[in-house]
Structures are given as structure tokens and as C-alpha cells.
Design an enzyme around this catalytic site. Structure first.
Site, short mmCIF file in Angstrom:
data_model
loop_
_atom_site.label_atom_id
_atom_site.label_comp_id
_atom_site.label_asym_id
_atom_site.label_seq_id
_atom_site.Cartn_x
_atom_site.Cartn_y
_atom_site.Cartn_z
N HIS A 279 0.81 -1.22 0.00
CA HIS A 279 0.00 0.00 0.00
C HIS A 279 0.85 1.27 0.00
CE1 HIS A 279 -3.63 -2.24 0.40
NE2 HIS A 279 -3.39 -2.66 1.62
N ASP B 114 -3.01 -10.49 -2.50
CA ASP B 114 -3.58 -10.02 -1.25
C ASP B 114 -5.05 -9.66 -1.48
OD1 ASP B 114 -2.39 -8.71 1.56
OD2 ASP B 114 -4.16 -7.65 0.82
N HIS C 96 -6.56 -7.13 -0.52
CA HIS C 96 -6.67 -5.70 -0.76
C HIS C 96 -5.86 -5.31 -2.00
CE1 HIS C 96 -7.12 -6.34 3.64
NE2 HIS C 96 -8.09 -5.44 3.51
N ASP D 108 -4.70 -12.86 3.46
CA ASP D 108 -5.88 -12.39 4.19
C ASP D 108 -7.18 -12.64 3.44
OD1 ASP D 108 -4.90 -10.60 2.35
OD2 ASP D 108 -4.91 -8.86 3.69
#
Length: 307
Positions: free
Chosen positions: A128, A165, A167, A246
Site C-alpha cells: 500500500h 492479497d 486488498h 488475508d
């Protein structure tokens, strides 16, 4: 030939709070499961080294790097917030430098040693972090640092970055969006933090937004249809992986329903792509994964897939 796992005890120095999901116990859970599964004897384990300022400058703005170093706490009771989700404490800077440096060590490993695949069990995560800002638990963009190092040091002109991931890897996309040498492939739950990636227009970005409740067969079908033909056409000289776990059914950070079977599958498929295009070279680094049991099991499944 085996897989080299890079890590360092300093990656556990970053401690936010007792209830923060991105905690040192994540690395311990991976190490415990590697031992429990018997994989310890099939892996080569090495200590990471820290990234240098020169390494960071390839993917981050100088004023951002300066700000992180200047504001980094030095006393045990100090802390600062780089963004609403990303805290620095006394051990954070050292942990972040070793996390970023691990990917550099892994790149050197797959280009110069017998092992052609490497995994970095490090924290804090990185995908990120943008060119000039921390985000979402991430300070330096570990996968971007390693990718830029590989292109600079080994003269390669085509790198595929795969980010599974749950996200969107917004920071990695931000850093390489206009770089034709990098093909960026990200699958993620949408809508979900950081609420990006659905409107990107680029021949070098293959984003797969998927709804909450996405299960393994659905995810595998989307990846097979969207990523693999693009990677084959791109013919990468190195495959980099932002490995976030995740999306597991047992991880309450999101609402995907993936299992160890899916992480084994993607490890195996990436290995086949790497053997077809880049002499088997894969460098993967840990991103998300916050339920300790499923994280450990998923990492082991992924490593077995890449064997």
C-alpha cells in the site's frame, strides 16, 4: 534446488499495540507451521539485510524517505502516525528497512545462487505504500524496492508482479503505473480498502476486482482467464509476488473464502509460468494475513506449490 526463505529477528521490533492485527506473532506463526509441517528441512533459511537509502530512492520520493527517518521514534514510549492506519514506534524503522532489504537479498539469491525461488517472511508489509506516502500498515513498498533493484542491478527489462492479497496493491500500481517494464496483476475484494483499482486504464495493469464471498473456484477461474495469458504474452524475466493470505476463509480482515488449496494452486501455477519464461525465478514477499493459524498453513501450502 530448494526455496530460500529470508527473514530477520528485527522484523519483530515493529510493535503497534496489543490489539493491532499486524503484529510480530504473524512471523512466529509462519515459522511454527514450517517446523510443524516438516518443511524446515526442505528450505534454505537466511537472514535478510537492510535496504539502503539508494535502494529506497528508486521507488520513493526523497522528501518522504527523509520524513520517515527524521520522525522515527527512538524511545520505547514514543510513537507517531504516518497515516490513520500506520504507526511508527521505536523499532519500526529498523524493521521496515530489513523488510525492504529482504527482497533485495532474495533477488540476488535467485539470480546468483542455485535456488531459483525465494520467499520473504517479513513485516511490516509494503504494497500500500505509494511513491510519497505510507498507507495501510505499509511504510516502504517492499516488492517495489526489490523489483527496481532487479531491473537496476541485473539489467532485466520485463518483470511481472503478481499481488493476490485481498486488498488492492495500490502503492505498487502507483509506483509502476507508467513503467512499461513492469506488468502488475492484482486480485482483490471490491469494495474494500483502499477502494482503488477498479478504474485503472493501462496495458501493463491487470486488476481483478471480485465481490465479497468470492470462493476458490471463482478466484482461480478469474486469475486463469485474466492473468496467465497476459503474463505469457509479456514473457517476464522475473516474477515477483506480493503474497497476501488475508483472503482466507478464516481471516476476518475481509470476506473472501479462499483456502490453503488455492494458495498451493497459485504457487504451482506461478512456478510453471516462471519455468516457462524466466528460468524458474520467483521472489515472493509477505503482505497480509492476520489469522495466525490460517496464515501459517497458507504460507506452507504456497511454498509447497512453488517447490
Amino acid at each position: 534446488m530448494s526455496i530460500t526463505v529470508f527473514s530477520h529477528p528485527y522484523c519483530s521490533l515493529h510493535r503497534v499495540s496489543e490489539v493491532h492485527p499486524e503484529e510480530p506473532a504473524r512471523i512466529a506463526a509462519i515459522n511454527d507451521q514450517i517446523i510443524r509441517s516438516g518443511m524446515e528441512f526442505a528450505l534454505t533459511q537466511k537472514d535478510a539485510k537492510p535496504a539502503t537509502r539508494e535502494d529506497l530512492l528508486r521507488v520513493h520520493a526523497a522528501n518522504y524517505i527523509d520524513d520517515v527517518f527524521e520522525r522515527a521514534p527512538t524511545e520505547p514510549d514514543q510513537h507517531i502516525w504516518l497515516d490513520p492506519d500506520t504507526m511508527m514506534t521505536a523499532g519500526t524503522l529498523r524493521a521496515a528497512l530489513y523488510a525492504a532489504g529482504s527482497g533485495i537479498c532474495a533477488v540476488d539469491e535467485v539470480f546468483t545462487a542455485e535456488n531459483r525461488r525465494a520467499f520473504c517472511a517479513v513485516r511490516p508489509p509494503g504494497h500500500h505504500a505509494t511513491w510519497d506516502a505510507a498507507m495501510g500498515f505499509c511504510i516502504f513498498n517492499n516488492i517495489a524496492v526489490a523489483t527496481a533493484y532487479a531491473m537496476h542491478t541485473y539489467g532485466i527489462e520485463r518483470v511481472a508482479i503478481v499481488d493476490f492479497d485481498v486488498h488492492h496493491g495500490n502503492g505498487t500500481e502507483d509506483i509502476f503505473l507508467n513503467d512499461e517494464r513492469v506488468l502488475f496483476c492484482s486480485s482483490f475484494q471490491h469494495p474494500l480498502y483502499p477502494n482503488s483499482g477498479t478504474e485503472t486504464i493501462s496495458h501493463e495493469v491487470i486488476n481483478i476486482p471480485l465481490p465479497a464471498g468470492c470462493d476458490g473456484p471463482t478466484w482461480q477461474a478469474a486469475v486463469r482467464e485474466r492473468w496467465f495469458p497476459a503474463i505469457d504474452a509479456f514473457e517476464p524475466q522475473l516474477i515477483m509476488v506480493s503474497a497476501g493470505f488475508d483472503g482466507h476463509l478464516e481471516d476476518d480482515m475481509a470476506q473472501f473464502k479462499l483456502t490453503e488449496t488455492d494458495y498451493h494452486w497459485i504457487g504451482r501455477e506461478l512456478k510453471e509460468l516462471a519455468e516457462r519464461h524466466c528460468d524458474g525465478r520467483i521472489v515472493a514477499t509477505l503482505e497480509g494475513g492476520y489469522d495466525h493459524s490460517s496464515l501459517g498453513r497458507s504460507v506452507v501450502a504456497f511454498l509447497k506449490g512453488m517447490q
